[in-house]
Design a protein around this motif. Structure first.
Motif, PDB file in Angstrom:
ATOM      1  N   PHE A  70      61.177 -46.817  52.328  1.00 53.94           N
ATOM      2  CA  PHE A  70      60.366 -45.384  51.796  1.00 53.94           C
ATOM      3  C   PHE A  70      59.399 -44.943  50.600  1.00 53.94           C
ATOM      4  CE2 PHE A  70      63.103 -43.674  54.769  1.00 53.94           C
ATOM      5  CZ  PHE A  70      62.774 -43.344  55.960  1.00 53.94           C
ATOM      6  N   CYS A  71      58.383 -45.673  50.063  1.00 53.53           N
ATOM      7  CA  CYS A  71      57.564 -45.925  49.768  1.00 53.53           C
ATOM      8  C   CYS A  71      57.119 -44.860  48.261  1.00 53.53           C
ATOM      9  CB  CYS A  71      55.963 -47.120  49.377  1.00 53.53           C
ATOM     10  SG  CYS A  71      56.659 -48.119  50.564  1.00 53.53           S
ATOM     11  N   GLY A  72      56.560 -43.285  48.722  1.00 50.35           N
ATOM     12  CA  GLY A  72      56.339 -42.143  48.253  1.00 50.35           C
ATOM     13  C   GLY A  72      55.221 -42.046  48.914  1.00 50.35           C
ATOM     14  N   PRO A  73      54.613 -41.170  48.495  1.00 50.70           N
ATOM     15  CA  PRO A  73      55.398 -39.659  47.967  1.00 50.70           C
ATOM     16  C   PRO A  73      55.728 -39.052  49.617  1.00 50.70           C
ATOM     17  CG  PRO A  73      53.208 -39.280  49.165  1.00 50.70           C
ATOM     18  CD  PRO A  73      52.838 -40.418  48.895  1.00 50.70           C
ATOM     19  N   GLN A 102      60.239 -37.714  63.377  1.00 50.97           N
ATOM     20  CA  GLN A 102      58.855 -37.981  63.554  1.00 50.97           C
ATOM     21  C   GLN A 102      57.973 -37.901  62.263  1.00 50.97           C
ATOM     22  OE1 GLN A 102      56.191 -35.063  65.789  1.00 50.97           O
ATOM     23  NE2 GLN A 102      54.737 -36.824  66.167  1.00 50.97           N
ATOM     24  N   PRO A 103      58.614 -36.898  61.393  1.00 46.72           N
ATOM     25  CA  PRO A 103      58.332 -36.525  60.379  1.00 46.72           C
ATOM     26  C   PRO A 103      58.497 -37.846  59.402  1.00 46.72           C
ATOM     27  CG  PRO A 103      59.070 -34.648  60.584  1.00 46.72           C
ATOM     28  CD  PRO A 103      59.715 -35.967  62.126  1.00 46.72           C
ATOM     29  N   LEU A 104      60.229 -38.542  59.370  1.00 44.36           N
ATOM     30  CA  LEU A 104      60.275 -39.119  58.326  1.00 44.36           C
ATOM     31  C   LEU A 104      59.428 -40.627  59.482  1.00 44.36           C
ATOM     32  CD1 LEU A 104      64.368 -38.493  58.288  1.00 44.36           C
ATOM     33  CD2 LEU A 104      62.455 -37.859  56.527  1.00 44.36           C
ATOM     34  N   LEU A 105      59.525 -41.248  60.636  1.00 44.58           N
ATOM     35  CA  LEU A 105      58.617 -42.523  60.872  1.00 44.58           C
ATOM     36  C   LEU A 105      57.335 -42.321  60.026  1.00 44.58           C
ATOM     37  CD1 LEU A 105      59.859 -42.834  64.451  1.00 44.58           C
ATOM     38  CD2 LEU A 105      61.009 -43.662  62.554  1.00 44.58           C
ATOM     39  N   LYS A 106      56.456 -40.618  59.745  1.00 46.42           N
ATOM     40  CA  LYS A 106      55.446 -40.996  59.871  1.00 46.42           C
ATOM     41  C   LYS A 106      55.809 -41.218  57.995  1.00 46.42           C
ATOM     42  CE  LYS A 106      53.362 -38.637  62.825  1.00 46.42           C
ATOM     43  NZ  LYS A 106      52.096 -39.562  63.218  1.00 46.42           N
TER      44      LYS A 106
END
Length: 247
Positions: free
Chosen positions: A100-103, A114-118
């Motif tokens: 996870f690179c951010g933001p 789903q939101p975490l994969l995005k």
């Protein structure tokens, strides 16, 4: 089940509304994802076990007490809980290994797959496929077993000669059947599909149904056959009607 289900999500959501502090650590996010997924899987297994219980009660009433013993019911319940907490281990581990690179702003009211994969900046194709396959296998297998139980149940009810007997037999499983339709209807639309098919806004509404609305309705639905509950509801509506008459 309903208390634990909502306790994983609702307190954090309410604290966000009150304090406006929307931050959650990565560790707590993974814990929330695992607990929520585990309880959701456990509910699938429990609904299947309850369908089997209703099948024995209606299709084999004379053998019910000998087949559905305390030991059997304990094994079914414990198996549902253990199976539920084992099922999401691989998906949660796969998600936790993503980069996870951010933001890192989760466009959701809890940590879901789903939101975490995005949010991930690494390739999520394998993780998405694994989650879809595992979720589909879990939901489909438990749903099919539940449907098969009700096929036998309905066919048995239709063969009962008296209308009173049919009504009594159907009332035995009506509450469970209602919960099954509400629960599987929402989670099927959510998880038995590619993660990218629906927008997050649509999934938020569906998630709200089975994380907040359904757990709130379930105790009411299961209480509809309770005589005291029926009497209280009847008295409540009578008081409302009397109030309207006075107006």
């Amino acid at each position: 089940m309903e208390i634990w289900y909502t306790s994983v999500i609702v307190p954090k959501m309410l604290s966000t509304f009150v304090t406006n502090n929307r931050a959650i650590s990565f560790k707590n996010c993974m814990i929330q994802l695992y607990l929520f997924s585990s309880l959701g899987a456990s509910e699938c297994y429990l609904l299947t076990a309850m369908a089997y219980d209703r099948y024995l009660a209606i299709c084999n009433p004379l053998h019910y007490s000998s087949k559905m013993t305390n030991t059997t019911s304990h094994h079914l319940a414990s198996g549902a809980w253990v199976g539920g907490f084992l099922s999401p281990i691989l998906p949660v581990v796969l998600i936790s290994k993503l980069v996870f690179c951010g933001p890192n702003q989760v466009n959701y009211f809890y940590c879901d797959a789903q939101p975490l994969l995005k949010l991930s900046c690494s390739s999520t194709q394998f993780t998405e496929t694994a989650i879809s396959v595992l979720a589909t296998g879990l939901i489909f297998s438990s749903f099919v077993l539940t449907v098969l139980s009700y096929i036998f149940i309905i066919s048995t009810i239709l063969r009962i000669p008296s209308a009173i007997g049919r009504k009594k037999a159907f009332s035995t499983c009506a509450s469970h059947l209602t919960v099954v339709m509400i629960y599987y209807g929402t989670i099927t639309a959510m998880y038995m599909q590619p993660m990218s098919r629906f927008s997050l806004d649509i999934n938020k509404v569906l998630s709200l149904l089975y994380t907040v609305v359904t757990p709130m309705l379930n105790p009411i639905i299961y209480s509809l056959r309770n005589k005291e509950m029926k009497d209280s509801v009847t008295k409540f509506f009578k008081r409302i009607n009397k109030g309207k008459d006075f107006e």
